[in-house]
Design an enzyme around this catalytic site. Structure first.
Site, PDB file in Angstrom:
ATOM      1  CE  LYS A 460      33.068   5.221  24.041  1.00 20.74           C
ATOM      2  NZ  LYS A 460      34.071   4.274  24.508  1.00 20.74           N
ATOM      3  CG  ASP A 568      42.871   0.398  21.927  1.00 10.84           C
ATOM      4  OD1 ASP A 568      44.051   0.689  21.629  1.00 10.84           O
ATOM      5  OD2 ASP A 568      41.909   1.154  21.681  1.00 10.84           O
TER       6      ASP A 568
HETATM    7  N1  LIG Z   1      34.572   7.517  32.530  1.00 12.04           N
HETATM    8  C1  LIG Z   1      35.304   8.530  32.096  1.00 12.04           C
HETATM    9  N2  LIG Z   1      35.702   9.497  32.941  1.00 12.04           N
HETATM   10  C2  LIG Z   1      36.468  10.520  32.493  1.00 12.04           C
HETATM   11  N3  LIG Z   1      36.874  10.656  31.216  1.00 12.04           N
HETATM   12  C3  LIG Z   1      36.512   9.726  30.320  1.00 12.04           C
HETATM   13  C4  LIG Z   1      35.704   8.621  30.709  1.00 12.04           C
HETATM   14  N4  LIG Z   1      35.507   7.839  29.634  1.00 12.04           N
HETATM   15  C5  LIG Z   1      36.167   8.422  28.614  1.00 12.04           C
HETATM   16  N5  LIG Z   1      36.760   9.551  29.012  1.00 12.04           N
HETATM   17  C6  LIG Z   1      37.565  10.437  28.158  1.00 12.04           C
HETATM   18  O1  LIG Z   1      37.080  10.354  26.833  1.00 12.04           O
HETATM   19  C7  LIG Z   1      38.111   9.842  25.961  1.00 12.04           C
HETATM   20  C8  LIG Z   1      37.485   8.961  24.903  1.00 12.04           C
HETATM   21  O2  LIG Z   1      36.813   7.884  25.528  1.00 12.04           O
HETATM   22  P1  LIG Z   1      36.853   6.411  24.935  1.00 12.04           P
HETATM   23  O3  LIG Z   1      38.277   6.005  24.718  1.00 12.04           O
HETATM   24  O4  LIG Z   1      36.042   5.516  25.787  1.00 12.04           O
HETATM   25  O5  LIG Z   1      36.134   6.655  23.546  1.00 12.04           O
HETATM   26  P2  LIG Z   1      36.261   5.742  22.287  1.00 12.04           P
HETATM   27  O6  LIG Z   1      35.160   6.063  21.368  1.00 12.04           O
HETATM   28  O7  LIG Z   1      36.302   4.329  22.726  1.00 12.04           O
HETATM   29  O8  LIG Z   1      37.658   6.197  21.749  1.00 12.04           O
HETATM   30  P3  LIG Z   1      38.626   5.430  20.789  1.00 12.04           P
HETATM   31  O9  LIG Z   1      38.392   6.056  19.484  1.00 12.04           O
HETATM   32  O10 LIG Z   1      39.996   5.672  21.372  1.00 12.04           O
HETATM   33  O11 LIG Z   1      38.291   3.980  20.842  1.00 12.04           O
HETATM   34  C9  LIG Z   1      39.083   9.112  26.871  1.00 12.04           C
HETATM   35  O12 LIG Z   1      40.392   9.095  26.337  1.00 12.04           O
HETATM   36  C10 LIG Z   1      39.014   9.947  28.147  1.00 12.04           C
HETATM   37  O13 LIG Z   1      39.856  11.063  28.069  1.00 12.04           O
END
Ligand SMILES: Nc1ncnc2c1ncn2[C@@H]1O[C@H](COP(=O)(O)OP(=O)(O)OP(=O)(O)O)[C@@H](O)[C@H]1O
Length: 729
Positions: A460, A568
């Site tokens: 990420k 969340d």
């Molecule tokens: N470990 C993982 N394996 C596979 N897909 C993932 C993984 N982590 C995240 N994703 C995909 O990426 C998307 C976004 O990830 P995440 O929710 O962690 O980001 P965020 O920045 O926290 O988003 P938000 O704005 O919802 O808080 C998830 O909904 C999922 O589809």
């Protein structure tokens, strides 16, 4: 150290832990005003990867809203939770959900007989909104039952056996049409699989199957070593069961790859992402060119002409910010052991243990809490490193990785390979999947998805957006990493990490962003699964949804046991392995309601999470609430979304949402809610016990709502067959 010094230190440390906890409440996304109309729900970006292209028909992913901790920390005494060890379910031998199950020589394929079930579309059904995963399901009117639930102690005042005796138990129930043919007929009818989500079935077999007392993991996972041979409470071991002795089992339900066998076990076959299926077919990883994932796709010939741009994520050269292992050792573990006598009732928790060093001014009173000394040290170390880099970023518009990272640290590429695709988009950047070839030094068990050739990681990207966002950004990434890392590396007393919590491995710094490395879930998120189902006019099978719910609740319970509330929970934050292993992810808005030094649970106020999944108390101005109970509500909304295919309401506020208001009115007037009364299940006992559980969850007065712990103890969850074996099941 004088007593005065000790008190000052204690105060300082408390403030630091609290400020960390408080500060990340309002991070990530700006708080939404209370009066926001449900129609103003912020839309998150759609998936942007080439493998998961933007789907125009997808309902919007939900944005996250944050809340505020109670500064006075009103006392909500912690429930007595004992940490129960979950099954050692790390996906060390997961494989692509291939044809193993269906090709198994010991399996006969399901041939479900199609029986037409009359579908009565209910006029004005709930959830017929633009936010539906799909249209509303046809609802039937049926006899209702009286119930009352005293959620304050989590028990139902009408016994569940009483419920089981009501009309719902009647097998002639109109909602499920029993199949009365032979197994042979079932097999012959395979091509006529009914498109409704509750199949026709062979009644006795199904009843046996769904009443099976023991949760059974998929057979192939057992053989691949994911599950250990264990005796169950009733003395029966997996080996003694027919399916594990290689018996020929009949599949009695098959729906979209989800199969239920006559012994009650089931198998999920969740669709694997295209990126992974393609890679698994190839012999080697695609040649990687730096920044190639960020570039516009203008054709093969032109693509090579683009130069690397500063904004592109330079993750291959990123360096870890984590201290080396020796440096991270603290006295938390030691103290936890020292203090264990308190837990057993021996010794005074207020007196300083004899083994405690004078320097140990912080007294561990809650050794199960995730946030302890180790984490505090890590927070301090990470914050200062991140701050230094961000200060540099302010002036140079560039981070400076090597300056603060460990010199001996391996580069990102050495540890995690290189990006092979994008799987999601978050608030601060993209989520990519990285892969590297397996080497001889890679010894199982692996803590992330792998196949014969490659090991995969989810990465990420966290990129600061504007200058004035930096302070908030720093806290956000520190808290997200620390919480995820502490939950997924919980080895206290030899415990393995919880199987339903996504592992967070590392945080690194590249020239333009910070990078969080996590376990990769190749089957994507629940949101994608529900959207796919809705496109094919299907829905999750209730038995599949029940299994997912049980895993979700166990994951949330683990968090609560360790002083963290997720805050969340929504389909976007629930990930899967192909065989149905569920993982909770995204701890960016999680709440530390109790640290290792506290006995009390901290309440908080304000909205946090994503509107349809938020509990009603969050919308009450100035009201402090227990964050664990909002998790429970969200789990209920997630479950209902799974089985209905749509939300019950857009927002749980009577003033803002007529659907929620109707729910409250119905419940006040009749103590029943039509949607719950009419919810279908293949097993009438499960339908009845599930209904009670839903009433216990959807108590709009938090003090009446059931806790996750007690929910797991209810008949519905106890009798739900789950892919993982939990000690408490
Ligand atoms: N470990 C993982 N394996 C596979 N897909 C993932 C993984 N982590 C995240 N994703 C995909 O990426 C998307 C976004 O990830 P995440 O929710 O962690 O980001 P965020 O920045 O926290 O988003 P938000 O704005 O919802 O808080 C998830 O909904 C999922 O589809």
């Amino acid at each position: 150290m004088t007593a005065q010094d000790g008190r000052e230190h204690q105060g300082l440390a408390d403030r630091r832990a609290r400020s960390f906890s408080e500060s990340f409440k309002c991070l990530f996304k700006p708080s939404r005003s209370r009066g926001a109309s449900p129609s103003n729900v912020t839309r998150l970006p759609y998936r942007s990867s080439s493998s998961s292209p933007k789907r125009n028909s997808e309902p919007p992913r939900r944005s996250t809203i944050s809340a505020q901790l109670d500064p006075k920390a009103p006392s909500v005494w912690q429930h007595t939770y004992t940490l129960r060890r979950c099954s050692p379910g790390m996906p060390k031998l997961f494989k692509h959900a291939g044809s193993e199950a269906s090709n198994s020589p010991t399996r006969r394929r399901s041939r479900s007989n199609k029986k037409e079930e009359a579908k009565n579309e209910s006029p004005g059904s709930f959830g017929s909104t633009s936010n539906d995963f799909r249209g509303t399901q046809g609802l039937r009117s049926r006899s209702s039952s009286n119930s009352s639930c005293d959620g304050s102690n989590g028990t139902t005042t009408s016994s569940e056996s009483h419920w089981a005796m009501d009309s719902l138990l009647d097998h002639s129930d109109n909602d499920v049409i029993p199949y009365r043919g032979s197994n042979k007929d079932v097999l012959n009818a395979r091509d006529k699989v009914p498109d409704d989500f509750i199949d026709s079935y062979e009644e006795d077999a199904l009843h046996r199957a769904t009443s099976y007392p023991i949760s059974l993991p998929p057979k192939q996972l057992y053989h691949e070593g994911l599950y250990t041979i264990r005796s169950h409470t009733d003395g029966e071991s997996l080996k003694s069961l027919p399916r594990f002795a290689g018996a020929d089992l009949t599949c009695i339900i098959e729906q979209d790859g989800f199969k239920v066998y006559e012994d009650g076990s089931h198998e999920h076959n969740v669709k694997v992402m295209e990126i992974v299926t393609k890679l698994e077919k190839s012999e080697s990883l695609p040649v990687h060119r730096q920044g190639s994932l960020s570039k516009p796709k203008l054709g093969i010939a032109l693509s090579g002409l683009f130069k690397h741009h500063k904004d592109e994520c330079d993750i291959e050269n990123a360096l870890s910010l984590l201290p080396n292992e020796n440096g991270s050792e603290t006295n938390h573990k030691k103290q936890a052991t020292d203090q264990s006598c308190d837990k057993n009732g021996k010794g005074d928790s207020n007196s300083i243990p004899p083994t405690q060093n004078k320097k140990d001014y912080l007294k561990i009173v809650n050794p199960d809490a995730s946030l302890g000394d180790d984490e505090l040290k890590l927070i301090n170390s990470l914050s200062s490193k991140i701050h230094t880099s961000l200060q540099h970023y302010l002036h140079e518009k560039n981070l400076k990785p090597a300056a603060c990272a460990r010199e001996e640290a391996p580069t990102f590429q050495e540890s995690y390979g290189h990006p092979v695709g994008t799987v999601g988009a978050g608030a601060y950047g993209e989520v990519k999947v990285c892969a590297r070839s397996r080497t001889d030094s890679d010894i199982p068990p692996f803590q992330t998805y792998h196949d014969d050739k490659f090991i995969y990681y989810a990465v990420k990207e966290l990129k600061p957006k504007t200058n004035n966002d930096l302070e908030r950004f720093c806290t956000k990434i520190t808290s997200e990493f620390i919480i995820g890392h502490s939950l997924s590396h919980y080895h206290k007393n030899g415990q393995k990490p919880a199987p339903n919590i996504l592992s967070v491995f590392d945080i690194l710094e590249s020239s333009s962003s910070f990078i969080e490395v996590m376990e990769f879930c190749p089957a994507g998120d629940l949101y994608g699964m529900l959207v796919d189902k809705s496109k094919s006019k299907g829905r999750l099978h209730p038995l599949e949804a029940d299994c997912f719910m049980k895993q979700l609740l166990h994951g949330v319970k683990f968090m609560h046991d360790h002083g963290i509330a997720h805050c969340d929970l929504k389909p976007e934050n629930i990930l899967f392995y192909p065989h149905g292993l569920l993982k909770i992810c995204d701890f960016g808005t999680s709440s530390v309601f109790q640290t290792a030094w506290e006995r009390r649970v901290h309440t908080q106020k304000g909205t946090i999470g994503s509107e349809p999944y938020m509990a009603p108390e969050e919308f009450v101005n100035g009201e402090y609430y227990d964050p664990r109970l909002i998790d429970c509500w969200s789990c209920g909304v997630v479950y209902v979304s799974m089985v209905l295919g749509h939300h019950l309401w857009k927002v749980a506020s009577r003033e803002k949402d007529i659907s929620f208001d109707t729910f409250c009115k119905e419940m006040t007037r009749t103590k029943e809610f039509k949607v719950f009364e009419e919810l279908k299940h293949v097993n009438s006992e499960l339908a009845a016990t599930r209904k009670i559980a839903l009433y216990c969850i959807f108590q709009w007065e938090p003090k009446k709502r059931i806790s996750i712990d007690k929910l797991l103890g209810m008949q519905w969850m106890k009798h739900t067959n789950c892919c993982l074996i939990y000690e408490s099941s």
